[in-house]
Design a protein around this motif. Sequence first.
Motif, short mmCIF file in Angstrom:
data_model
loop_
_atom_site.label_atom_id
_atom_site.label_comp_id
_atom_site.label_asym_id
_atom_site.label_seq_id
_atom_site.Cartn_x
_atom_site.Cartn_y
_atom_site.Cartn_z
N HIS A 8 -1.51 0.21 13.33
CA HIS A 8 -1.00 -0.86 14.18
C HIS A 8 0.43 -1.25 13.82
CE1 HIS A 8 -3.27 -3.33 11.13
NE2 HIS A 8 -2.18 -4.05 11.18
N ARG A 9 0.94 -0.68 12.71
CA ARG A 9 2.36 -0.80 12.36
C ARG A 9 2.63 0.13 11.19
NH1 ARG A 9 2.94 -6.21 8.72
NH2 ARG A 9 1.04 -5.81 7.60
N ARG A 10 3.89 0.19 10.78
CA ARG A 10 4.28 1.01 9.63
C ARG A 10 5.20 0.16 8.78
NH1 ARG A 10 2.56 5.96 10.88
NH2 ARG A 10 3.76 7.22 9.45
N ARG A 11 5.24 0.46 7.47
CA ARG A 11 6.16 -0.25 6.60
C ARG A 11 6.64 0.69 5.50
NH1 ARG A 11 3.17 -4.97 3.44
NH2 ARG A 11 5.17 -4.98 2.43
N GLU A 12 7.82 0.43 5.00
CA GLU A 12 8.40 1.24 3.94
C GLU A 12 7.76 0.83 2.62
OE1 GLU A 12 10.91 4.38 3.12
OE2 GLU A 12 10.49 3.49 5.05
N VAL A 13 7.21 1.81 1.88
CA VAL A 13 6.53 1.56 0.61
C VAL A 13 7.10 2.50 -0.43
CG1 VAL A 13 4.29 1.64 -0.58
CG2 VAL A 13 4.42 0.82 1.77
N VAL A 14 7.29 2.00 -1.66
CA VAL A 14 7.73 2.84 -2.76
C VAL A 14 6.49 3.30 -3.52
CG1 VAL A 14 9.03 2.95 -4.91
CG2 VAL A 14 9.95 1.68 -2.96
N TRP A 15 6.30 4.63 -3.60
CA TRP A 15 5.16 5.24 -4.29
C TRP A 15 5.67 5.80 -5.61
CZ3 TRP A 15 0.49 4.38 -2.31
CH2 TRP A 15 0.43 4.00 -0.97
N VAL A 16 5.01 5.42 -6.71
CA VAL A 16 5.42 5.84 -8.05
C VAL A 16 4.32 6.69 -8.66
CG1 VAL A 16 6.10 5.05 -10.34
CG2 VAL A 16 6.74 3.71 -8.32
N SER A 17 4.69 7.86 -9.16
CA SER A 17 3.77 8.74 -9.88
C SER A 17 4.49 9.23 -11.13
CB SER A 17 3.34 9.91 -9.00
OG SER A 17 4.40 10.84 -8.89
N PRO A 18 3.76 9.87 -12.05
CA PRO A 18 4.45 10.39 -13.24
C PRO A 18 5.55 11.39 -12.89
CG PRO A 18 2.08 10.37 -13.60
CD PRO A 18 2.31 10.03 -12.15
#
Length: 75
Positions: A8-18
Amino acid sequence: GQGAPAAHRRREVVWVSPAEVVSRETPVFGVQDTAVGGTGEGPAIVEERESTTVVGPDATARVAEDGSLIIEVTA
Protein backbone atom coordinates in the motif's frame (compact mmCIF):
# COMPACT_ATOMS: atom_id res chain seq x y z
CA GLY A 1 4.74 -14.66 -2.95
CA GLN A 2 1.55 -16.71 -2.95
CA GLY A 3 -1.47 -14.69 -1.81
CA ALA A 4 0.58 -11.56 -1.15
CA PRO A 5 -1.28 -8.27 -1.63
CA ALA A 6 0.12 -5.27 -3.42
CA ALA A 7 2.09 -2.95 -1.15
CA HIS A 8 0.00 0.00 0.00
CA ARG A 9 3.13 2.19 -0.03
CA ARG A 10 6.92 2.03 -0.18
CA ARG A 11 9.61 3.61 1.98
CA GLU A 12 13.37 3.91 1.90
CA VAL A 13 14.97 1.57 4.49
CA VAL A 14 18.63 1.03 5.37
CA TRP A 15 19.43 -2.70 5.62
CA VAL A 16 22.58 -3.65 7.55
CA SER A 17 24.30 -7.04 7.34
CA PRO A 18 27.83 -8.19 8.14
CA ALA A 19 28.67 -7.94 4.43
CA GLU A 20 27.06 -4.62 3.48
CA VAL A 21 24.91 -1.60 4.26
CA VAL A 22 22.28 -0.96 1.60
CA SER A 23 19.54 1.64 1.27
CA ARG A 24 16.59 0.06 -0.55
CA GLU A 25 13.04 1.08 -1.39
CA THR A 26 10.95 -1.39 0.61
CA PRO A 27 7.26 -2.31 0.26
CA VAL A 28 4.93 -1.76 3.21
CA PHE A 29 1.98 -4.15 3.62
CA GLY A 30 -0.97 -4.36 5.99
CA VAL A 31 -1.33 -7.84 7.54
CA GLN A 32 -5.11 -7.41 7.43
CA ASP A 33 -4.84 -7.20 3.62
CA THR A 34 -3.16 -10.61 3.36
CA ALA A 35 -5.15 -13.84 3.09
CA VAL A 36 -4.51 -16.74 5.47
CA GLY A 37 -1.67 -18.76 3.99
CA GLY A 38 -0.49 -15.77 1.96
CA THR A 39 3.27 -15.39 1.72
CA GLY A 40 5.67 -12.67 0.76
CA GLU A 41 9.42 -12.42 0.46
CA GLY A 42 11.52 -9.80 2.18
CA PRO A 43 12.60 -7.20 2.33
CA ALA A 44 9.27 -5.86 3.51
CA ILE A 45 7.55 -4.09 6.37
CA VAL A 46 4.27 -5.53 7.67
CA GLU A 47 2.04 -3.19 9.65
CA GLU A 48 -0.61 -4.30 12.11
CA ARG A 49 -2.79 -2.28 14.46
CA GLU A 50 -0.54 -2.92 17.48
CA SER A 51 2.84 -3.65 15.88
CA THR A 52 5.18 -3.35 12.92
CA THR A 53 7.25 -6.33 11.72
CA VAL A 54 10.40 -6.06 9.65
CA VAL A 55 10.93 -8.93 7.20
CA GLY A 56 14.61 -8.97 6.25
CA PRO A 57 15.97 -9.49 2.73
CA ASP A 58 16.72 -13.18 3.46
CA ALA A 59 13.33 -14.03 4.97
CA THR A 60 9.78 -14.96 4.01
CA ALA A 61 6.60 -14.03 5.89
CA ARG A 62 3.43 -16.14 5.97
CA VAL A 63 0.04 -15.46 7.60
CA ALA A 64 -1.04 -18.42 9.78
CA GLU A 65 -4.66 -19.57 10.23
CA ASP A 66 -4.89 -17.70 13.55
CA GLY A 67 -3.65 -14.46 11.93
CA SER A 68 -0.11 -14.76 13.33
CA LEU A 69 2.76 -13.71 11.14
CA ILE A 70 5.33 -16.50 10.70
CA ILE A 71 8.82 -15.41 9.59
CA GLU A 72 11.23 -17.94 8.08
CA VAL A 73 14.85 -16.89 7.58
CA THR A 74 16.48 -18.57 4.60
CA ALA A 75 20.12 -17.53 5.03
